[in-house]
Motif scaffolding. Structure first.
Motif, mmCIF file in Angstrom:
data_model
loop_
_atom_site.group_PDB
_atom_site.id
_atom_site.type_symbol
_atom_site.label_atom_id
_atom_site.label_comp_id
_atom_site.label_asym_id
_atom_site.label_seq_id
_atom_site.Cartn_x
_atom_site.Cartn_y
_atom_site.Cartn_z
ATOM 1 N N HIS A 61 -10.004 -24.758 36.623
ATOM 2 C CA HIS A 61 -9.353 -23.866 37.582
ATOM 3 C C HIS A 61 -9.753 -24.231 39.008
ATOM 4 O O HIS A 61 -8.904 -24.273 39.919
ATOM 5 C CB HIS A 61 -9.725 -22.409 37.291
ATOM 6 C CG HIS A 61 -9.356 -21.465 38.397
ATOM 7 N ND1 HIS A 61 -8.056 -21.059 38.628
ATOM 8 C CD2 HIS A 61 -10.124 -20.875 39.358
ATOM 9 C CE1 HIS A 61 -8.028 -20.250 39.666
ATOM 10 N NE2 HIS A 61 -9.270 -20.124 40.128
ATOM 11 N N HIS A 62 -11.036 -24.476 39.224
ATOM 12 C CA HIS A 62 -11.485 -24.854 40.568
ATOM 13 C C HIS A 62 -10.877 -26.186 41.005
ATOM 14 O O HIS A 62 -10.606 -26.401 42.187
ATOM 15 C CB HIS A 62 -13.014 -24.927 40.607
ATOM 16 C CG HIS A 62 -13.689 -23.595 40.628
ATOM 17 N ND1 HIS A 62 -13.231 -22.531 41.372
ATOM 18 C CD2 HIS A 62 -14.794 -23.124 39.974
ATOM 19 C CE1 HIS A 62 -14.016 -21.481 41.206
ATOM 20 N NE2 HIS A 62 -14.975 -21.812 40.348
ATOM 21 N N LEU A 103 -13.078 -22.729 33.726
ATOM 22 C CA LEU A 103 -13.384 -22.386 35.119
ATOM 23 C C LEU A 103 -13.448 -23.640 35.988
ATOM 24 O O LEU A 103 -12.934 -23.660 37.119
ATOM 25 C CB LEU A 103 -14.702 -21.630 35.171
ATOM 26 C CG LEU A 103 -15.211 -21.226 36.561
ATOM 27 C CD1 LEU A 103 -14.247 -20.259 37.225
ATOM 28 C CD2 LEU A 103 -16.607 -20.603 36.446
ATOM 29 N N VAL A 135 -12.911 -15.760 40.559
ATOM 30 C CA VAL A 135 -11.523 -16.101 40.236
ATOM 31 C C VAL A 135 -10.649 -14.884 40.533
ATOM 32 O O VAL A 135 -10.942 -13.774 40.066
ATOM 33 C CB VAL A 135 -11.387 -16.503 38.752
ATOM 34 C CG1 VAL A 135 -9.934 -16.844 38.427
ATOM 35 C CG2 VAL A 135 -12.296 -17.689 38.432
#
Length: 248
Positions: free
Chosen positions: A112-113, A109, A146
């Motif tokens: 991803h950010h 995560l 997401v």
């Protein structure tokens, strides 16, 4: 209080309780030298198998093989599963990811950010008593904001070899060529080799460390604990997996 904690941790809980029982048995049957020696040998082996002085360096030797890159780039993030519960209550879904799985997902995560690229979570239902990991992970990622089109759930994998083969098919189908691989640091070397067997070159991004990078001796490394015994099991499993990766 520290002394009290030491005493009940070492002598009242396994594996220390079993070591103490074997020592008492050896003393009780001291006139039978064969039995006493067998009990002492068993106690010694159990002690060595449950102290950080043994398990720590073994785990560290696995974790030190890869380090997170200073500059990370790629067009997709692959997160490997590591176990989940089946029906424990959770926001939006049933089931929770185990600790290692949750740590891997958290790092995925964060990446991803940072990069804005999709996440492939690879993990099926290994046991009937466990949840479908990728579906649980998808629900968690959605709840954390997401977008659904940035999440790919690979739900068929039952082991690391499956992770590599099934994810390789997804990469080929969707045209991803620069995957970032996220898994526990102790598991990374075996995962990289399995992906290489599947024809995929990955950028390793290890997480979920069990040991400090700069490992130093502490007197608690001599205490027999279930944590150290569990770490030894992890290390032995990985070394067996590395030995078998060439034909499985």
């Amino acid at each position: 209080m520290y002394l009290v904690k030491f005493l009940y941790t070492v002598f009242l809980f396994p594996p220390g309780l079993f070591i103490l029982a074997l020592l008492i048995f050896a003393w009780w049957r001291r006139r039978s030298r064969a039995l006493a020696r067998a009990a002492l040998l068993a106690a010694g082996l159990l002690y060595l198998a449950s102290i950080g002085l043994v398990s720590g360096p073994l785990v560290h030797s696995l974790e030190a093989r890869h380090t997170p890159p200073t500059r990370v780039s790629g067009d997709v993030i692959i997160v490997l599963g590591g176990g989940a519960t089946l029906d424990t209550p959770n926001l939006g879904t049933g089931g929770h990811l185990y600790g290692s799985s949750a740590n891997r997902l958290l790092t995925g995560l964060q990446l991803h950010h940072k990069l804005g690229v999709p996440i492939i979570y690879s993990g099926g239902q290994v046991f009937a008593t466990g949840g479908v990991e990728a579906e649980i992970a998808r629900s968690i990622l959605l709840s954390l904001g997401v977008p659904g089109d940035k999440i790919i759930a690979e739900t068929a994998s039952l082991n690391t070899g499956d992770n590599a083969r099934y994810t390789a098919a997804i990469l080929a189908e969707r045209g991803y060529t620069r995957p970032i691989l996220v898994t526990s640091a102790y598991h990374m070397e075996r995962a990289v080799r399995q992906f290489r067997k599947a024809g995929v070159a990955v950028l390793p991004y290890p997480t979920d460390y069990q040991e400090n990078i700069r490992r130093a001796f502490h007197h608690t490394d001599l205490w027999p604990t279930p944590v150290a015994a569990g770490q030894l099991t992890l290390a032995l499993k990985e070394y067996l997996g590395l030995a078998a990766v060439n034909w499985y």
